[in-house]
Write a protein that holds these residues in place. Structure first.
Motif, short mmCIF file in Angstrom:
data_model
loop_
_atom_site.label_atom_id
_atom_site.label_comp_id
_atom_site.label_asym_id
_atom_site.label_seq_id
_atom_site.Cartn_x
_atom_site.Cartn_y
_atom_site.Cartn_z
N ASP A 335 0.73 -1.20 -0.35
CA ASP A 335 0.08 0.02 0.03
C ASP A 335 0.96 1.21 0.01
O ASP A 335 0.26 2.41 0.27
N GLY A 336 2.19 0.95 -0.24
CA GLY A 336 3.08 2.29 -0.28
C GLY A 336 3.50 2.91 1.09
O GLY A 336 4.05 3.98 1.23
N VAL A 337 3.39 2.10 2.19
CA VAL A 337 3.77 2.53 3.46
C VAL A 337 5.00 1.84 3.91
O VAL A 337 4.80 0.58 3.85
N GLN A 338 6.23 2.63 4.11
CA GLN A 338 7.32 1.87 4.97
C GLN A 338 7.34 1.67 6.34
O GLN A 338 6.74 2.52 7.12
N THR A 339 7.76 0.62 6.65
CA THR A 339 7.72 0.21 8.11
C THR A 339 9.22 -0.56 8.08
O THR A 339 10.07 -0.91 7.29
N THR A 340 9.64 -0.50 9.53
CA THR A 340 10.94 -1.31 9.83
C THR A 340 10.49 -2.16 11.29
O THR A 340 9.61 -1.96 11.86
N TRP A 341 11.54 -2.85 11.54
CA TRP A 341 11.54 -3.57 12.80
C TRP A 341 13.03 -3.85 13.35
O TRP A 341 13.96 -3.95 12.44
N TYR A 342 13.35 -4.18 14.64
CA TYR A 342 14.43 -4.55 15.18
C TYR A 342 14.69 -5.89 15.62
O TYR A 342 13.80 -6.24 16.24
N PRO A 343 15.49 -6.80 15.02
CA PRO A 343 15.89 -8.02 15.81
C PRO A 343 16.36 -7.93 17.27
O PRO A 343 17.01 -7.06 17.40
N ALA A 344 16.24 -8.78 17.98
CA ALA A 344 16.83 -8.98 19.34
C ALA A 344 18.35 -9.15 19.02
O ALA A 344 18.57 -10.11 18.19
N LEU A 345 19.16 -8.92 19.85
CA LEU A 345 20.46 -9.02 19.74
C LEU A 345 20.93 -10.63 19.78
O LEU A 345 21.89 -11.14 18.83
N HIS A 346 20.38 -11.38 20.58
CA HIS A 346 20.75 -12.74 20.72
C HIS A 346 20.13 -13.60 19.63
O HIS A 346 20.45 -14.89 19.53
N THR A 347 19.55 -13.13 18.46
CA THR A 347 19.29 -13.81 17.25
C THR A 347 20.18 -13.50 16.36
O THR A 347 19.93 -14.34 15.14
N PHE A 348 20.98 -12.72 16.51
CA PHE A 348 22.11 -12.60 15.36
C PHE A 348 23.10 -13.48 15.49
O PHE A 348 23.51 -13.74 16.72
#
Length: 398
Positions: A335-348
């Motif tokens: 729909d043309g709306v940009q979003t984001t999210w942050y992973p938890a560090l211990h999943t890297f």
């Protein structure tokens, strides 16, 4: 600034910004005042750290309410230098939140210390939990890094008491929270810990592209930050240019973490409008918070006190679970709306080695459920309408 007009959208195609999004995650407007400030710097012929950095530092001292402010090349450099100034090193443990940008945990590792990942309060309040910090203190613990995530102030007054009781150093990661307040009296983040670390990256409330700052009330810590930001040299290029120091010594192993003059000029220009920009961000947050609760399937984060004291780097919301969040983001993208999210560090991959046996349940939950909606000081009510309508449509589709 530009007089170029976007092309009229085709029927059935969402109108888009130059970035390609109807509503981008964030936006930056460079004023003519900003352009002139940088142009004046370029025309001066002095581009490396010099008088404009000094003026920017003085203005930051006044704005933050701290005795000392040293500009640096990035928020990551600020964290690195804070760890050096604090004397952290091999064998030391530094408690950091498991839900933060990776630089918060990387900085202790730069000096040979070990990050100890700590849980946050909850998915609704994802700043560091002082009670979990207390549980993770050992005889090797030397410092706590408290992150004011997304611009919402962490409980640094409680953490200050805890650190004092155990003889620990408190470092505040204010990368996303310049101007946020820790109490009703208006005391700002970055003034409670021994050191405060700021970022002036492009998405931040005070942005210059790349840049940062370290605040401190301790002149000895400030002196160490200034020494190590420039190769541990006893004088600067600007000092020698003015004839104040004909030579210099190198007294340790330092770094090139200097902020250049054009970025200092840009920062000084933009700092005068920072409160106005923060107020505009808060108005958009208030508009979101007034309209989104009526939509089933979405949950807000933080309480009204945090909203009023925060400076709103990002606007996070919660979905039911990770799969729902991922579908939600995909629908908003369509729909043309940009979003984001942050992973938890211990999943890297690199940070799985630091995952404690308890699995950090609150940090894991917020990483799986949250999504950041568009937010900037240039957003309008019409932009909010587009985002809210896209949210409603995405959740109705299930």
């Amino acid at each position: 600034m530009s007089d170029v007009k976007a092309e009229e959208p085709q029927l059935g195609v969402p109108a888009a910004t130059p970035s390609g999004w109807r509503v981008p995650l964030t936006d930056i407007v460079i004023s003519e005042q900003d352009v002139q400030a940088v142009l004046d710097c370029l025309e001066s012929g002095w581009l490396t750290m010099g008088p404009r950095n000094g003026a920017f530092e003085e203005a930051l001292v006044r704005y933050v309410g701290t005795p000392h402010a040293a500009t640096v090349s990035s928020g990551t450099a600020a964290l690195h230098l804070a760890c050096i100034a604090a004397g952290l090193g091999p064998g030391d443990e530094v408690i950091v939140p498991a839900f933060t940008f990776v630089a918060s945990a990387s900085a202790p590792r730069y000096v040979g210390a070990e990050p100890v990942l700590c849980d946050v309060h909850s998915a609704q309040n994802f700043n560091l939990d002082p009670e979990d910090v207390a549980r993770r203190i050992t005889d090797r613990t030397r410092a706590v890094i408290a992150v004011h995530f997304c611009g919402y102030p962490a409980e640094v007054l409680a953490l200050r008491e805890l650190c004092d009781a155990h003889g620990l150093i408190l470092i505040e990661d204010c990368a996303q929270a310049i101007g946020a307040q820790v109490d009703a009296g208006g005391r700002q983040v970055g003034t409670v810990g021994e050191l405060g670390c700021y970022s002036f990256f492009s998405k931040k409330q005070l942005c210059v592209g790349e840049g940062g700052m370290v605040s401190s009330a301790d002149p000895a810590l400030d002196e160490r930050v200034r020494l190590f930001r420039s190769h541990a040299m006893t004088s600067s290029t600007w000092d020698r240019h003015r004839g104040h120091d004909p030579a210099y010594d190198v007294v340790d192993i330092g770094f090139n973490f200097r902020l250049d003059e054009p970025r200092a000029a840009l920062g000084l220009s933009r700092l005068g409008r920072l409160d106005e920009a923060i107020a505009a961000r808060r108005a958009i947050v208030d508009a979101y918070r007034a309209r989104l609760p009526e939509i089933p399937g979405i949950e807000l984060c933080f309480d009204e006190q945090a909203v009023q004291r925060g400076t709103h780097f990002a606007f996070p919301v919660l979905l039911a679970d990770r799969d729902t969040r991922d579908r939600f983001r995909a629908d908003l993208k369509a729909d043309g709306v940009q979003t984001t999210w942050y992973p938890a560090l211990h999943t890297f991959t690199e940070y799985r080695q630091f995952a404690p046996p308890d699995g950090l349940p609150a940090a894991t939950e917020v990483a799986d459920r949250h999504c950041a909606l568009p937010l900037s000081s240039t957003m309008t009510e019409a932009d909010v309408d587009i985002v809210v309508d896209a949210v409603r449509s995405a959740l109705a589709a299930g």
